[in-house]
Enzyme design. Sequence first.
Site, short mmCIF file in Angstrom:
data_model
loop_
_atom_site.label_atom_id
_atom_site.label_comp_id
_atom_site.label_asym_id
_atom_site.label_seq_id
_atom_site.Cartn_x
_atom_site.Cartn_y
_atom_site.Cartn_z
N SER A 107 -21.19 -9.87 -21.63
CA SER A 107 -22.87 -10.01 -21.63
C SER A 107 -23.21 -11.40 -22.15
O SER A 107 -24.04 -12.04 -21.94
CB SER A 107 -23.47 -8.99 -22.25
N THR A 108 -22.35 -11.93 -23.33
CA THR A 108 -22.82 -12.91 -24.18
C THR A 108 -22.55 -14.22 -23.29
O THR A 108 -23.27 -15.18 -23.35
CB THR A 108 -22.16 -13.37 -25.15
N GLU A 158 4.36 -10.53 -6.98
CA GLU A 158 3.39 -10.72 -7.86
C GLU A 158 3.81 -10.09 -9.24
O GLU A 158 3.03 -10.30 -10.25
CB GLU A 158 1.92 -10.06 -7.19
N GLY A 206 0.90 -1.30 0.05
CA GLY A 206 -0.13 0.12 -0.06
C GLY A 206 0.83 1.17 -0.01
O GLY A 206 2.01 1.17 0.27
N VAL A 209 -18.07 -10.09 -25.41
CA VAL A 209 -17.91 -11.18 -24.72
C VAL A 209 -18.55 -11.36 -23.47
O VAL A 209 -19.27 -12.53 -23.18
CB VAL A 209 -16.26 -11.52 -24.71
N SER A 251 -24.90 -6.90 -25.06
CA SER A 251 -24.15 -5.76 -25.81
C SER A 251 -23.73 -6.15 -26.76
O SER A 251 -23.27 -5.24 -28.00
CB SER A 251 -23.13 -5.03 -24.57
N GLY A 252 -23.47 -7.29 -27.27
CA GLY A 252 -22.75 -8.01 -28.22
C GLY A 252 -21.46 -8.22 -27.89
O GLY A 252 -20.55 -8.78 -28.68
N LYS A 297 -11.19 -11.09 -17.55
CA LYS A 297 -11.52 -11.19 -19.10
C LYS A 297 -10.81 -12.72 -19.48
O LYS A 297 -11.90 -13.24 -20.18
CB LYS A 297 -10.97 -9.94 -20.00
N CYS A 333 5.27 -6.30 1.62
CA CYS A 333 5.59 -4.97 1.50
C CYS A 333 5.02 -4.19 2.62
O CYS A 333 5.18 -4.54 3.93
CB CYS A 333 5.24 -4.01 0.26
N TYR A 334 3.82 -3.18 2.59
CA TYR A 334 3.33 -2.69 3.60
C TYR A 334 2.54 -3.84 4.58
O TYR A 334 2.72 -3.52 5.84
CB TYR A 334 2.28 -1.71 3.06
#
Length: 535
Positions: free
Chosen positions: A241-242, A183, A60, A239, A236-237, A390, A91-92
């Site tokens: 929402s589909t 990370e 942080g 990825v 929406s068309g 995603k 770290c923090y």
Amino acid sequence: MEAQKVKSDLVLILDFGSQYTHLITRRIRALSVFSLCISGTSPLKAITDLNPRVIILSGGPHSVHAPDAPVFCDGFIEYVEKNGIHVLGICYGLQLIVQKLGGLVKIGEKQEYGKMNIEVISENSSFFGNWIKGDKQDVWMSHGDEVSKLPDGFKVVAVSQQGAVAAIENPSRKFYGLQYHPEVTHSPQGIKTLRYFLFDVCGINADWNMEDVLNEEIKVIKETVGTDDHVICALSGGVDSTVAATLVHRAIGDRLHCIFVDNGLLRYKEQERVMSTFKEHLHLPVTCVDATEQFLSKMKGVADPETKRKIIGKEFICIFDEFAQELEKKLGKKPVYLVQGTLYPDVIESCPPPGSGRNHSHTIKSHHNVGGLPKDMKLKLIEPLKLLFKDEVRALGKILDIPEGFLKRHPFPGPGLAVRVLGDVTEGNHLEILRQVDEIFIQSIKDAGLYDEIWQAFAVFLGILSVGVQGDQRTHSHVVSLRAVTSQDGMTADWYRFDSEFLDQVSRKITNNVRGVNRVTLDITSKPPSTIEWE
């Protein structure tokens, strides 16, 4: 997907505001371990309800000495020790462990930022596995404070080349700490360290996968909706929402009613292309609503990007409410749920309420389907993807048999071209100009075989005029910018390096074929410091 219902071992990340916190989540999930991030100051019940096997305290921007520095809740130490939970401070997070367990943290004499070499100084470290005394590695540091005195029972495992404490451990109390960031990719051995810590030290099971996510989500959706209620899905068309719609359709069948809204802010021929895919390949029941006039009339004169997003969010909900009323007449029962393809990065960037994981960070932008929703919305939300990134959504879509070509579509913002036309979107022919420019750019990328290498590519209408010469005549026409980035999850991104020949051809195609454009620029900014979209 409610975290407490996931059967896999949970690694819980307490976020204290680090810009890298989301990467911890991603790295752990890449190891087939379920991880979830919540606020570092969450109440104890929020932690106990999740029943984590391991807790990681993130880095942080704060100093533990600052009067308003965030800390974990009262009772945290007692809870983790009573339940045998392993705790790793990064770290923090390391400094917080030291301070709260009786050690001392001081302002560093030599601050350490960027690439740094560390050396193992302890034999038989249970944290670094088969490392031996004297082994070295490069890591990524980012701290101003440093440990000056360890709590009782702790030992130093590694130090930096400047002599600062780089890693500590107390295996008997199951507390561990790294002063660097494992990370990030700039710590080449970081993923190995995390892997050893989770599997060899903590005994975590690598049993989290998309098949289990799918089955668990279907179960949760069925329990939420019940056997009688109907659900609306905003398609929406894209990825997200589909995949969300296909998942919900598998769970409740014909009680799902999809709606595709053409708000006048879509890409070139988007409506006909998307509706064809829904009908011919996905076999989803979809109603198409042309609301171009409704949206653009409300957008007239609006230039502020946050205002644009909130207007669009509100208008979408109004249309969904109207759609629900029409369905009520048809079905005799009004739908009470709305499905949206909200993703984890959307939630993080929109800075949700305490307990969601990012209330020590600044709001980047409000996503129309998160921060832009009206408070008086009548429909209840179902967001089956809100804990996924995603690439995880694409993996889920593949299991759901969604065509690969559709899953590889580049992301498209919910507010559409409203955030790619800078300024008032209703002025002149700006939207149509942008559609044509964007179509040429994307088709050129596909023709060159580059589409799958790029995370997202698009054009931006800058809203400024430039002097040019076209057809031996002086012009005073519009300027557009091209943007293409590479990324894994959309949280960070780098600009794509096109070769000069490709850029030359695209620029010529645009200026020769799109009336009103005489200058093409290229956006070569990474995220951060910019966002992927311009607004």
